[in-house]
Design a protein around this motif. Structure first.
Motif, PDB file in Angstrom:
ATOM      1  N   GLY A 133       0.823  -1.214   0.000  1.00 24.71           N
ATOM      2  CA  GLY A 133       0.000   0.000   0.000  1.00 24.71           C
ATOM      3  C   GLY A 133       0.853   1.258   0.000  1.00 24.71           C
ATOM      4  N   LYS A 134       1.916   1.234   0.776  1.00 25.29           N
ATOM      5  CA  LYS A 134       2.814   2.388   0.817  1.00 25.29           C
ATOM      6  C   LYS A 134       3.493   2.596  -0.539  1.00 25.29           C
ATOM      7  CE  LYS A 134       3.988   2.579   5.739  1.00 25.29           C
ATOM      8  NZ  LYS A 134       3.263   1.496   6.399  1.00 25.29           N
ATOM      9  N   LEU A 135       3.945   1.500  -1.162  1.00 24.19           N
ATOM     10  CA  LEU A 135       4.595   1.625  -2.468  1.00 24.19           C
ATOM     11  C   LEU A 135       3.617   2.150  -3.526  1.00 24.19           C
ATOM     12  CD1 LEU A 135       6.894  -1.528  -2.741  1.00 24.19           C
ATOM     13  CD2 LEU A 135       7.596   0.864  -2.676  1.00 24.19           C
ATOM     14  N   ASN A 136       2.367   1.743  -3.439  1.00 25.50           N
ATOM     15  CA  ASN A 136       1.364   2.197  -4.409  1.00 25.50           C
ATOM     16  C   ASN A 136       0.952   3.649  -4.193  1.00 25.50           C
ATOM     17  OD1 ASN A 136       1.223  -0.176  -5.900  1.00 25.50           O
ATOM     18  ND2 ASN A 136      -0.272  -1.077  -4.520  1.00 25.50           N
ATOM     19  N   HIS A 137       1.232   4.185  -3.013  1.00 25.04           N
ATOM     20  CA  HIS A 137       0.886   5.583  -2.700  1.00 25.04           C
ATOM     21  C   HIS A 137       2.098   6.296  -2.114  1.00 25.04           C
ATOM     22  CE1 HIS A 137      -3.287   4.623  -3.494  1.00 25.04           C
ATOM     23  NE2 HIS A 137      -3.145   3.554  -2.737  1.00 25.04           N
ATOM     24  N   LEU A 138       3.215   6.126  -2.773  1.00 28.31           N
ATOM     25  CA  LEU A 138       4.484   6.648  -2.271  1.00 28.31           C
ATOM     26  C   LEU A 138       4.453   8.163  -2.086  1.00 28.31           C
ATOM     27  CD1 LEU A 138       7.025   5.210  -1.427  1.00 28.31           C
ATOM     28  CD2 LEU A 138       7.927   5.526  -3.713  1.00 28.31           C
ATOM     29  N   ASP A 139       3.735   8.863  -2.944  1.00 26.83           N
ATOM     30  CA  ASP A 139       3.667  10.325  -2.812  1.00 26.83           C
ATOM     31  C   ASP A 139       2.972  10.723  -1.511  1.00 26.83           C
ATOM     32  OD1 ASP A 139       1.355   9.173  -3.938  1.00 26.83           O
ATOM     33  OD2 ASP A 139       0.740  11.061  -4.866  1.00 26.83           O
ATOM     34  N   LYS A 140       1.909  10.030  -1.147  1.00 26.70           N
ATOM     35  CA  LYS A 140       1.200  10.334   0.105  1.00 26.70           C
ATOM     36  C   LYS A 140       2.054   9.968   1.325  1.00 26.70           C
ATOM     37  CE  LYS A 140      -3.376   9.813  -1.854  1.00 26.70           C
ATOM     38  NZ  LYS A 140      -4.621   9.071  -1.878  1.00 26.70           N
ATOM     39  N   VAL A 141       2.750   8.842   1.232  1.00 26.34           N
ATOM     40  CA  VAL A 141       3.623   8.422   2.337  1.00 26.34           C
ATOM     41  C   VAL A 141       4.757   9.428   2.500  1.00 26.34           C
ATOM     42  CG1 VAL A 141       5.129   6.585   3.204  1.00 26.34           C
ATOM     43  CG2 VAL A 141       3.029   5.987   2.000  1.00 26.34           C
ATOM     44  N   THR A 142       5.325   9.863   1.397  1.00 27.17           N
ATOM     45  CA  THR A 142       6.398  10.871   1.440  1.00 27.17           C
ATOM     46  C   THR A 142       5.888  12.164   2.083  1.00 27.17           C
ATOM     47  OG1 THR A 142       7.480   9.947  -0.509  1.00 27.17           O
ATOM     48  CG2 THR A 142       8.020  12.222   0.052  1.00 27.17           C
ATOM     49  N   ASN A 149       8.719  15.294   9.948  1.00 27.62           N
ATOM     50  CA  ASN A 149      10.104  15.788   9.947  1.00 27.62           C
ATOM     51  C   ASN A 149      11.135  14.665   9.917  1.00 27.62           C
ATOM     52  OD1 ASN A 149       9.381  18.567  10.003  1.00 27.62           O
ATOM     53  ND2 ASN A 149       8.970  18.365  12.199  1.00 27.62           N
ATOM     54  N   LEU A 150      10.805  13.584   9.210  1.00 23.73           N
ATOM     55  CA  LEU A 150      11.769  12.498   9.049  1.00 23.73           C
ATOM     56  C   LEU A 150      12.810  12.912   8.017  1.00 23.73           C
ATOM     57  CD1 LEU A 150       9.417   9.372   9.017  1.00 23.73           C
ATOM     58  CD2 LEU A 150      10.882  10.164  10.872  1.00 23.73           C
ATOM     59  N   PRO A 151      14.066  12.506   8.215  1.00 25.07           N
ATOM     60  CA  PRO A 151      15.095  12.874   7.237  1.00 25.07           C
ATOM     61  C   PRO A 151      14.856  12.151   5.907  1.00 25.07           C
ATOM     62  CG  PRO A 151      15.985  11.363   8.872  1.00 25.07           C
ATOM     63  CD  PRO A 151      14.591  11.712   9.312  1.00 25.07           C
ATOM     64  N   GLN A 152      15.157  12.828   4.815  1.00 27.26           N
ATOM     65  CA  GLN A 152      14.998  12.256   3.481  1.00 27.26           C
ATOM     66  C   GLN A 152      13.654  11.524   3.348  1.00 27.26           C
ATOM     67  OE1 GLN A 152      17.252  12.595   0.903  1.00 27.26           O
ATOM     68  NE2 GLN A 152      18.370  13.977   2.248  1.00 27.26           N
ATOM     69  N   PRO A 153      12.552  12.237   3.457  1.00 27.53           N
ATOM     70  CA  PRO A 153      11.247  11.583   3.516  1.00 27.53           C
ATOM     71  C   PRO A 153      10.937  10.649   2.344  1.00 27.53           C
ATOM     72  CG  PRO A 153      11.012  13.969   3.311  1.00 27.53           C
ATOM     73  CD  PRO A 153      12.449  13.683   3.501  1.00 27.53           C
ATOM     74  N   HIS A 154      11.360  11.003   1.140  1.00 31.56           N
ATOM     75  CA  HIS A 154      11.078  10.130  -0.008  1.00 31.56           C
ATOM     76  C   HIS A 154      11.880   8.833   0.085  1.00 31.56           C
ATOM     77  CE1 HIS A 154       9.674   8.970  -3.941  1.00 31.56           C
ATOM     78  NE2 HIS A 154      10.928   8.787  -4.329  1.00 31.56           N
ATOM     79  N   LEU A 155      13.179   8.941   0.373  1.00 31.76           N
ATOM     80  CA  LEU A 155      14.004   7.735   0.510  1.00 31.76           C
ATOM     81  C   LEU A 155      13.549   6.893   1.706  1.00 31.76           C
ATOM     82  CD1 LEU A 155      17.579   9.111  -0.291  1.00 31.76           C
ATOM     83  CD2 LEU A 155      16.115   7.681  -1.732  1.00 31.76           C
ATOM     84  N   THR A 156      13.175   7.570   2.782  1.00 26.48           N
ATOM     85  CA  THR A 156      12.675   6.864   3.961  1.00 26.48           C
ATOM     86  C   THR A 156      11.380   6.123   3.624  1.00 26.48           C
ATOM     87  OG1 THR A 156      13.693   8.494   5.417  1.00 26.48           O
ATOM     88  CG2 THR A 156      11.983   7.113   6.378  1.00 26.48           C
ATOM     89  N   ALA A 157      10.512   6.756   2.853  1.00 33.32           N
ATOM     90  CA  ALA A 157       9.254   6.121   2.450  1.00 33.32           C
ATOM     91  C   ALA A 157       9.519   4.881   1.603  1.00 33.32           C
ATOM     92  CB  ALA A 157       8.376   7.114   1.686  1.00 33.32           C
ATOM     93  N   ILE A 158      10.468   4.974   0.683  1.00 32.57           N
ATOM     94  CA  ILE A 158      10.823   3.812  -0.139  1.00 32.57           C
ATOM     95  C   ILE A 158      11.391   2.707   0.737  1.00 32.57           C
ATOM     96  CG2 ILE A 158      12.395   2.959  -1.931  1.00 32.57           C
ATOM     97  CD1 ILE A 158      12.124   5.762  -3.247  1.00 32.57           C
ATOM     98  N   PHE A 159      12.330   3.065   1.625  1.00 30.78           N
ATOM     99  CA  PHE A 159      12.953   2.071   2.495  1.00 30.78           C
ATOM    100  C   PHE A 159      11.924   1.360   3.362  1.00 30.78           C
ATOM    101  CE2 PHE A 159      14.758   0.932   6.627  1.00 30.78           C
ATOM    102  CZ  PHE A 159      15.711  -0.005   6.210  1.00 30.78           C
ATOM    103  N   VAL A 160      11.055   2.122   4.018  1.00 32.74           N
ATOM    104  CA  VAL A 160      10.039   1.554   4.902  1.00 32.74           C
ATOM    105  C   VAL A 160       9.076   0.672   4.107  1.00 32.74           C
ATOM    106  CG1 VAL A 160       8.048   2.152   6.340  1.00 32.74           C
ATOM    107  CG2 VAL A 160      10.226   3.311   6.693  1.00 32.74           C
TER     108      VAL A 160
END
Length: 156
Positions: A41-50, A57-68
């Protein structure tokens, strides 16, 4: 009388010990599937997760979203099958702890003062399931256990 009670207790404990691995399997399958679905679900909505990670205020929110997302997707599958179980459980537990701490800080901090708030948090079930498997291991109904049995050096 004491011997009878002790024998009955020992019999009950033996039965419950026998049920430990099926319970661990059920925990791994259920929460592994749930983690897989969360990751997908997160991968399918990566923009919303980012965007959400940005608000936290997580560091590198886009990379963090991909990693998680990938951790939950792949980790969920490995967790369910019992492959690299304790390592995966550790990674998922740390992930869930960070999620708990950042997204539901008030609930996480209420572990002592308001346990109902702590256990009602959305991250609690995943957090607790990964903690159980981390501590208790995957049980004998896991790929890890089966591989270890066959790869164990034969004693002479």
């Amino acid at each position: 009388m004491i011997r009878r009670v002790t024998k009955l207790y020992d019999s009950a404990a033996a039965l419950l010990n026998y049920l430990q691995s099926p319970l661990l399997l059920a925990i791994r399958l259920y929460w592994g599937w749930e983690l897989y679905q969360d990751g997908l679900g997160k991968l399918n909505h990566l923009d919303k997760v980012t965007d959400f990670f940005t608000t936290l205020n997580l560091p590198q929110p886009h990379l963090t979203a991909i990693f998680v997302s990938v951790l939950e997707l792949v980790g969920g599958i490995l967790f369910a099958l019992g492959i690299g179980t304790r390592l995966i459980a550790l990674l998922l537990f740390v992930n869930m702890t960070v999620a708990f701490w950042t997204a539901e800080k008030e609930a996480f901090g209420a572990i002592i003062s308001d346990p109902d708030k702590f256990t009602a948090a959305s991250a609690y079930n995943d957090w607790f399931a990964t903690l159980i498997i981390l501590i208790m291991g995957p049980g004998y109904l896991a790929v890890d256990t089966i591989l270890r049995k066959f790869l164990k050096p034969q004693e002479k």
